[in-house]
Motif scaffolding. Sequence first.
Motif, short mmCIF file in Angstrom:
data_model
loop_
_atom_site.label_atom_id
_atom_site.label_comp_id
_atom_site.label_asym_id
_atom_site.label_seq_id
_atom_site.Cartn_x
_atom_site.Cartn_y
_atom_site.Cartn_z
N UNK A 31 17.20 3.42 25.79
CA UNK A 31 17.62 3.48 27.16
C UNK A 31 16.30 2.92 27.95
N UNK A 32 16.44 1.84 28.69
CA UNK A 32 15.17 1.38 29.37
C UNK A 32 15.82 0.54 30.52
N UNK A 72 18.71 7.65 19.61
CA UNK A 72 18.66 7.22 21.21
C UNK A 72 17.30 7.62 21.74
N UNK A 73 16.58 6.55 21.98
CA UNK A 73 15.14 6.88 22.64
C UNK A 73 15.35 6.57 24.27
N UNK A 74 14.81 7.70 24.98
CA UNK A 74 14.87 7.54 26.35
C UNK A 74 13.80 6.89 26.89
N UNK A 75 13.75 5.53 27.23
CA UNK A 75 12.71 4.91 27.79
C UNK A 75 12.76 5.02 29.61
N UNK A 76 13.75 6.00 30.14
CA UNK A 76 13.99 5.84 31.46
C UNK A 76 12.93 7.11 32.14
N UNK A 77 12.93 7.06 33.49
CA UNK A 77 11.96 8.13 33.87
C UNK A 77 12.91 9.24 34.39
N UNK A 78 13.94 9.18 33.86
CA UNK A 78 14.79 10.27 34.02
C UNK A 78 15.76 10.76 32.75
N UNK A 79 16.25 11.98 32.68
CA UNK A 79 17.11 12.50 31.56
C UNK A 79 18.29 11.46 31.40
N UNK A 105 15.35 14.14 27.59
CA UNK A 105 14.25 13.83 28.69
C UNK A 105 13.34 12.68 28.38
N UNK A 106 12.77 12.03 29.43
CA UNK A 106 11.97 10.87 29.26
C UNK A 106 10.95 10.82 28.32
N UNK A 107 11.01 9.88 27.30
CA UNK A 107 9.88 9.73 26.39
C UNK A 107 10.33 10.39 25.03
N UNK A 137 24.42 0.07 34.47
CA UNK A 137 24.36 -0.96 33.03
C UNK A 137 24.26 -0.20 31.90
N UNK A 138 24.17 1.26 31.88
CA UNK A 138 24.06 1.93 30.45
C UNK A 138 25.36 1.86 30.08
N UNK A 139 25.74 0.96 28.99
CA UNK A 139 27.01 0.84 28.45
C UNK A 139 27.01 -0.21 27.32
#
Length: 432
Positions: A31-32, A72-79, A105-107, A137-139
Motif C-alpha cells: 500500500x503506497x 500486505x506491506x503498509x507504505x502509507x503514513x497511516x494504518x 501500522x505504517x512500516x 484508490x486502495x482497491x
Amino acid sequence: MNRRHFLASVSAAALAPLPALAAQDPLHLKAEAVTQQILPEGDGATSMLGFNGSMPGPELRLRRGVRAQIEVENGLDEGTAVHWHGIRLENRMDGVPMLTQKLIEPGQSKTYSFIPPDAGTYWYHSHHISHEQVAKGMMGPLIIEDETPPDVDHDITALMSDWQVQTDGSLTEAFNQMHSIAHGGYMGNFARAFLSQERVSTGDRVRFRLINAATNRIFPVALSGVRGVVVALDGMALAEPRAIEGLVLAPAQRADLIVDVTGLVGLDMMTRQGPYRLADLAVSGTNTQRQSTAIAALTPPDVPSPAAPTQHLTLTMMGGAMGGRHGGDDIWAFNDVSNLPSEPFGSFQNGETARITLENDTSFPHGIHLHGHHFYELDEAGNPGDLRDTTLVDAGKSRDILCVFDNPGSWLIHCHMLSHAAAGMRTWVKVT
C-alpha cells in the motif's frame, strides 16, 4: 456530473491494461502513494493511494481450493487493513480492524492466508477509514479461477469507480463533508472503468467481469457492440443465464457476462442525461474460427443448502437527511444503534439458517454487505433467488434474505455506501 467531464469521459484515452499477479506462490501487495492518469490525456494526473505502484492495484488471480499467501506491506503514513470482499474465508483473515485484526501500522506488514472456496469475481480493498482510503484508490480485482473455464476467447475485468477531481488532476478530498454523508455519500464528478485488456475482434466470445468499486455510486450499466447474457452475480453462478438489460450494480456488487462481440464495444453508465461512457474496448479484425453456440451456465457454486430458518430477525436502516429520528449517536443507524454495538445483532450456531428482513426506513438506497457468507435474496413468495454477498435495498423498501451461517467468527454487516458505514451504519453477527 460536471458537463465537461461528461464529454471528456467519452473520448478518454485508454490506460495500459490492469497489472496482474497470477500465482499461488506467496504474493506481495504494498500500500503506497501513487500517481494515476484518471482524466483524459491533456488533463492533469492525480495523486492517489494504491498497491504496487498502481491504481487500481494489480489483479490477483488465485486457484479455488488452494491456500493463498498474500503479504500486505503498509507504505502509507497511516494504518490500513485489506478486506477480501466476498471470499468465504477464515474470520481472522477478513481484514476488519477492531473485529478480526489489529491495524497494519505504517512500516509494518501482515500476511493474509486463506483458501478460496468459490470460483468467481471478487475484489480487495482497504477496510480502515475505507470511505477515504478506497476513494483514494486502495482497491483491486480478485479473481478465483474456474477449474473448468467457460469457452471464451478473452476474460476481461472492468473495475468501475468515480472521483471528485479537478481538471488539474487534483482530488477533492471532501470525504467527511457532512451534507454528502447525510445524503447519497461522497460521489465523483468523473467516472471510468479500468479494463484488463484493450482489444478484441468481431466474433470473439468474451467473459466480462464487472466490479463496482465506487465508495457510494450505484452504476446502472449497459454494454454496446455485444450480444450475450449475465452468468454470475457477486461471484456466484446463476442457475440459468439471464438478459443483460436493466443491470444495476450497487457499490461492491459484481456481475459476470458472457457476450459475443458484434461491433465497437462500449461500457456505459445509464443516467437521466443519457449514456455516460465508462470505457471503450478497441475492436480490430474478425474471429473466423468461433462458432456461434448457446451460452451455457457456469459450474454451480458448492454452497450449503438452507434449512427451515430457526430465527427471523429485522435489521432496520435509519437516519440520514429527510429521515426519521433514531436512538443512535451518529448520522446513520441500524435498529437505533450507530456504529458497532458491544453485543452482536444476531448470534447463530454454526450451520444455522436464519431469515433477516432488511428494512430501509430512510430516503436513500443502501447496499448491505455481509462478511464471510453469501445469502439468498428471497422473492415476494419467500422463495430463494440469487446468491449475493451485497444486496441493494431501495429507499422505503425492504428485502428478506436467507443465510446459512456456517462460518464461525465475528462478522461485520454494513452499508457498502462507505460514507454511510463511516457515519454509523455498521453492526455485526457472531457464529459459534
